[in-house]
Design a protein around this motif. Structure first.
Motif, PDB file in Angstrom:
ATOM      1  N   GLU A  64     -37.362   7.175 -15.791  1.00 53.51           N
ATOM      2  CA  GLU A  64     -36.017   7.545 -16.210  1.00 53.51           C
ATOM      3  C   GLU A  64     -35.149   7.751 -14.980  1.00 53.51           C
ATOM      4  O   GLU A  64     -35.625   8.192 -13.933  1.00 53.51           O
ATOM      5  N   ASP A  65     -33.849   7.415 -15.146  1.00 56.58           N
ATOM      6  CA  ASP A  65     -32.933   7.598 -14.026  1.00 56.58           C
ATOM      7  C   ASP A  65     -32.454   9.050 -13.982  1.00 56.58           C
ATOM      8  O   ASP A  65     -32.854   9.884 -14.786  1.00 56.58           O
ATOM      9  N   ARG A  66     -31.574   9.303 -13.049  1.00 61.14           N
ATOM     10  CA  ARG A  66     -31.097  10.661 -12.825  1.00 61.14           C
ATOM     11  C   ARG A  66     -29.774  10.941 -13.540  1.00 61.14           C
ATOM     12  O   ARG A  66     -29.057  11.872 -13.171  1.00 61.14           O
ATOM     13  N   ARG A  67     -29.452  10.186 -14.532  1.00 63.25           N
ATOM     14  CA  ARG A  67     -28.209  10.434 -15.253  1.00 63.25           C
ATOM     15  C   ARG A  67     -28.308  11.762 -16.011  1.00 63.25           C
ATOM     16  O   ARG A  67     -29.370  12.130 -16.508  1.00 63.25           O
ATOM     17  N   PRO A  68     -27.201  12.478 -16.113  1.00 66.53           N
ATOM     18  CA  PRO A  68     -27.238  13.784 -16.780  1.00 66.53           C
ATOM     19  C   PRO A  68     -27.557  13.641 -18.263  1.00 66.53           C
ATOM     20  O   PRO A  68     -27.032  12.766 -18.948  1.00 66.53           O
ATOM     21  N   ARG A  69     -28.428  14.511 -18.741  1.00 61.02           N
ATOM     22  CA  ARG A  69     -28.785  14.503 -20.155  1.00 61.02           C
ATOM     23  C   ARG A  69     -29.195  15.886 -20.638  1.00 61.02           C
ATOM     24  O   ARG A  69     -29.456  16.062 -21.818  1.00 61.02           O
ATOM     25  N   ASN A  70     -29.246  16.857 -19.756  1.00 58.59           N
ATOM     26  CA  ASN A  70     -29.681  18.203 -20.125  1.00 58.59           C
ATOM     27  C   ASN A  70     -28.576  19.210 -19.845  1.00 58.59           C
ATOM     28  O   ASN A  70     -27.647  18.959 -19.071  1.00 58.59           O
ATOM     29  N   ILE A  71     -28.688  20.354 -20.479  1.00 56.75           N
ATOM     30  CA  ILE A  71     -27.736  21.433 -20.253  1.00 56.75           C
ATOM     31  C   ILE A  71     -27.817  21.882 -18.789  1.00 56.75           C
ATOM     32  O   ILE A  71     -28.897  22.112 -18.262  1.00 56.75           O
ATOM     33  N   GLY A  72     -26.645  21.984 -18.174  1.00 56.10           N
ATOM     34  CA  GLY A  72     -26.578  22.361 -16.764  1.00 56.10           C
ATOM     35  C   GLY A  72     -26.428  21.184 -15.828  1.00 56.10           C
ATOM     36  O   GLY A  72     -26.123  21.393 -14.646  1.00 56.10           O
ATOM     37  N   ASP A  73     -26.624  19.956 -16.311  1.00 53.84           N
ATOM     38  CA  ASP A  73     -26.431  18.784 -15.458  1.00 53.84           C
ATOM     39  C   ASP A  73     -24.946  18.599 -15.139  1.00 53.84           C
ATOM     40  O   ASP A  73     -24.061  19.090 -15.854  1.00 53.84           O
ATOM     41  N   ILE A  74     -24.681  17.858 -14.097  1.00 51.46           N
ATOM     42  CA  ILE A  74     -23.324  17.663 -13.595  1.00 51.46           C
ATOM     43  C   ILE A  74     -22.804  16.298 -14.021  1.00 51.46           C
ATOM     44  O   ILE A  74     -23.500  15.279 -13.901  1.00 51.46           O
ATOM     45  N   VAL A  75     -21.554  16.278 -14.516  1.00 48.71           N
ATOM     46  CA  VAL A  75     -20.867  15.036 -14.874  1.00 48.71           C
ATOM     47  C   VAL A  75     -19.484  15.078 -14.237  1.00 48.71           C
ATOM     48  O   VAL A  75     -18.720  16.030 -14.438  1.00 48.71           O
ATOM     49  N   THR A  76     -19.157  14.059 -13.464  1.00 46.71           N
ATOM     50  CA  THR A  76     -17.855  13.973 -12.818  1.00 46.71           C
ATOM     51  C   THR A  76     -16.907  13.166 -13.688  1.00 46.71           C
ATOM     52  O   THR A  76     -17.199  12.020 -14.040  1.00 46.71           O
ATOM     53  N   ILE A  77     -15.773  13.778 -14.047  1.00 45.47           N
ATOM     54  CA  ILE A  77     -14.784  13.135 -14.901  1.00 45.47           C
ATOM     55  C   ILE A  77     -13.692  12.541 -14.026  1.00 45.47           C
ATOM     56  O   ILE A  77     -13.070  13.242 -13.221  1.00 45.47           O
ATOM     57  N   MET A  78     -13.468  11.251 -14.183  1.00 43.99           N
ATOM     58  CA  MET A  78     -12.361  10.577 -13.506  1.00 43.99           C
ATOM     59  C   MET A  78     -11.168  10.591 -14.452  1.00 43.99           C
ATOM     60  O   MET A  78     -11.093   9.792 -15.395  1.00 43.99           O
ATOM     61  N   ILE A  79     -10.232  11.503 -14.222  1.00 44.37           N
ATOM     62  CA  ILE A  79      -9.080  11.650 -15.117  1.00 44.37           C
ATOM     63  C   ILE A  79      -8.110  10.514 -14.846  1.00 44.37           C
ATOM     64  O   ILE A  79      -7.539  10.392 -13.756  1.00 44.37           O
TER      65      ILE A  79
END
Length: 228
Positions: A64-79
């Motif tokens: 599995e890759d390191r993409r966020p899928r759990n609570i507490g993971d980081i996601v960067t939003i490009m507004i």
């Protein structure tokens, strides 16, 4: 005694009016802005020589890759928000009417009232014209890193985050919340805001620049009771 009572009453009224001088805007982003604290760490697994330890924090399966899928993971939003709306209305109506009757000659045997005095003319017209137009252009771009605060049953991620910046006596903050499909997240952990469902973006400021844009309490009072 009465003078002291009046003085206390005046101070209380001034204090209440001062509290109403700044009416905070209604927030757009509601709910938690970060993930809850993690649960206590489970007991450490006994070293058995395995590469993957399921009880170790932050371990992912080998394939599995390191993409966020759990609570507490980081996601960067490009507004990248840009909206354009325009509306134009034009109405034009015209109506006219005219009627007339004239009697030039009448036989002598008829009464004199049926002569030329019976001539009449009537006319009327009605016209209406109205135009209206409206246009709105909005553009908002930036970057904000959020935290996964929840995982929905279908695997979608609930994200939320906040960024605060203080410069001298003023401060600004950006808040974001929404639902992200993990499949739309890139390998670097970024996703465009146009791919976020139920997106809520809030950009506010505090300080002198915000106060000068706020209407005074006395002006708002007269504006509310004015019938015009």
């Amino acid at each position: 005694m009465w003078s002291s009572l009046y003085r206390v009453l005046l101070i209380a009224v001034v204090s209440l009016l001062g509290a109403c001088a700044m009416v905070p805007p209604e927030p757009v982003v509601v709910g938690p802005l970060t993930a809850p604290p993690p649960a206590p760490m489970p007991p450490q697994a006994v070293a058995n020589g395995s590469i993957y330890q399921p009880t170790a924090y932050g371990n992912y399966p080998l394939f599995e890759d390191r993409r966020p899928r759990n609570i507490g993971d980081i996601v960067t939003i490009m507004i990248q928000e840009k909206t354009n709306a325009a509306k134009s209305v034009s109405t034009n109506t015209d109506r006219s009417s005219e009627a007339g009757m004239g009697i030039g000659l009448s036989p002598a045997i008829l009464p004199g009232d049926l002569g030329s005095r019976q001539n009449f003319e009537a006319g009327g017209n009605n016209s209406s014209k109205g135009t209206g137009s409206s246009r709105a252009d909005n553009m908002f771009s930036g970057t904000l890193t959020t935290t996964v605060i929840g995982v929905m049953p279908n695997g979608n991620l609930q994200v939320a985050g906040e960024k605060q910046i203080a410069i001298n006596r003023g401060s600004e903050y950006i808040r974001f919340s929404g639902v992200v499909d993990p499949r739309s997240i890139s390998g670097s952990g970024t996703v465009s805001s146009t791919l976020v469902a139920d997106a809520r973006i809030e950009y506010r400021s505090r300080g002198v620049m915000d106060e000068v844009q706020t209407m005074g309490w006395l002006q708002r009072f007269f504006l509310n009771i004015s019938p015009f």
